[in-house]
Scaffold this active site. Structure first.
Site, mmCIF file in Angstrom:
data_model
loop_
_atom_site.group_PDB
_atom_site.id
_atom_site.type_symbol
_atom_site.label_atom_id
_atom_site.label_comp_id
_atom_site.label_asym_id
_atom_site.label_seq_id
_atom_site.Cartn_x
_atom_site.Cartn_y
_atom_site.Cartn_z
ATOM 1 N N PRO A 2 0.827 -1.207 0.000
ATOM 2 C CA PRO A 2 0.000 0.000 0.000
ATOM 3 C C PRO A 2 0.861 1.256 0.000
ATOM 4 C CG PRO A 2 -0.865 -1.604 1.549
ATOM 5 C CD PRO A 2 0.447 -2.149 1.066
ATOM 6 N N GLU A 3 0.510 2.198 -0.861
ATOM 7 C CA GLU A 3 1.260 3.439 -0.936
ATOM 8 C C GLU A 3 0.531 4.527 -0.157
ATOM 9 O OE1 GLU A 3 3.015 4.519 -4.612
ATOM 10 O OE2 GLU A 3 3.173 2.477 -5.343
#
Length: 270
Positions: A2-3
């Protein structure tokens, strides 16, 4: 992994369900994540009220009057708010139970996340020496230009360096460089301040759009309510190797930079 937009989406999603609530109990079923869960975490949190949920880079910070829980989702972690009557699954490693009967549940199949307890006023090595937030006023073309002098590294890797700016991961670096018209393998020191301003603006635009859309769907990422994000429908280069460029219709090229897939248009980016 996840960014930043996925982490920010999670922060915004869970905040209304935990802020102002008192922690009644903490159940740690698996304390071996990327690093061991902080010893005594359950004792530290129990009885405290969650005053706020903040974010620094890709770390979530649960603020109390006597310290902070610092949480990273790792590669496959997610948070859900649910009733304590819901039985935990095999990958549900930590429950934080509140006085109203709700539970904040941390799920992490790959166990690559982390949970640290920071005493009031304490920092952490993982938070020290981080660059500015990409959506802050401090992050600008002038800042990037100044930081890039004498740096021969590829501009994409320069942009993904958390000491330069936090939270610009592989997906959004590809997208921002395309919007700015800059080749990802160009040396960081060979880019003008004017072009860096276009890049800073593109980073802000791409991340803002991604946050509004709920993040980018990756194999293991879903939003805090269990539904997938939809920003993947708007990606212009990432994951589109050999497909037609949305601007010039020439096929997109893929190269590897520091082992990361890097896709760009040889005609639109220079």
């Amino acid at each position: 992994m996840p960014e930043l937009p996925e982490v920010e989406t999670t922060r915004r999603g869970i905040s209304p369900h935990v802020i102002g609530k008192k922690v009644s109990w903490v159940d740690i079923r698996q304390d071996q994540l990327r690093w061991p869960v902080s010893p005594g975490l359950a004792q530290h949190l129990a009885g405290l009220i969650i005053r706020d949920v903040d974010r620094r880079a890709k770390y979530l910070l649960f603020i109390t009057d006597h310290g902070r829980l610092m949480l990273h989702l790792g590669m496959s972690g997610s948070l859900r708010v649910m009733s304590r009557t819901v039985e935990p699954g095999v990958h549900d490693h930590v429950d934080i139970g509140f006085d109203d009967g709700s539970v904040l549940r941390y799920r992490d199949p790959r166990r690559f996340g982390s949970m640290f307890w920071l005493q009031d006023g304490d920092s952490h090595a993982l938070l020290d020496n981080l660059g500015p937030e990409p959506l802050s006023d401090e992050f600008s073309g002038h800042y990037l230009y100044q930081q890039s002098r004498q740096r021969r590294t590829a501009v994409k890797m320069f942009l993904m360096n958390s000491r330069i700016v936090v939270g610009v991961g592989n997906i959004y670096a590809n997208e921002a460089l395309f919007q700015a018209g800059i080749r990802p393998d160009r040396s960081a020191m060979r880019i003008s301040e004017q072009r860096y301003q276009r890049l800073a603006d593109a980073v802000k635009k791409v991340l803002t759009e991604a946050i509004s859309a709920g993040g980018t769907t990756l194999r293991d990422f879903v939003r805090e309510d269990g539904s997938p994000g939809y920003f993947h429908m708007q990606l212009t280069v990432y994951g589109r190797r050999n497909e037609a460029c949305v601007q010039c219709r020439h096929p997109l090229k893929e190269i590897r930079l520091s082992g990361r897939s890097t896709i760009f248009c040889q005609h639109c980016q220079r």
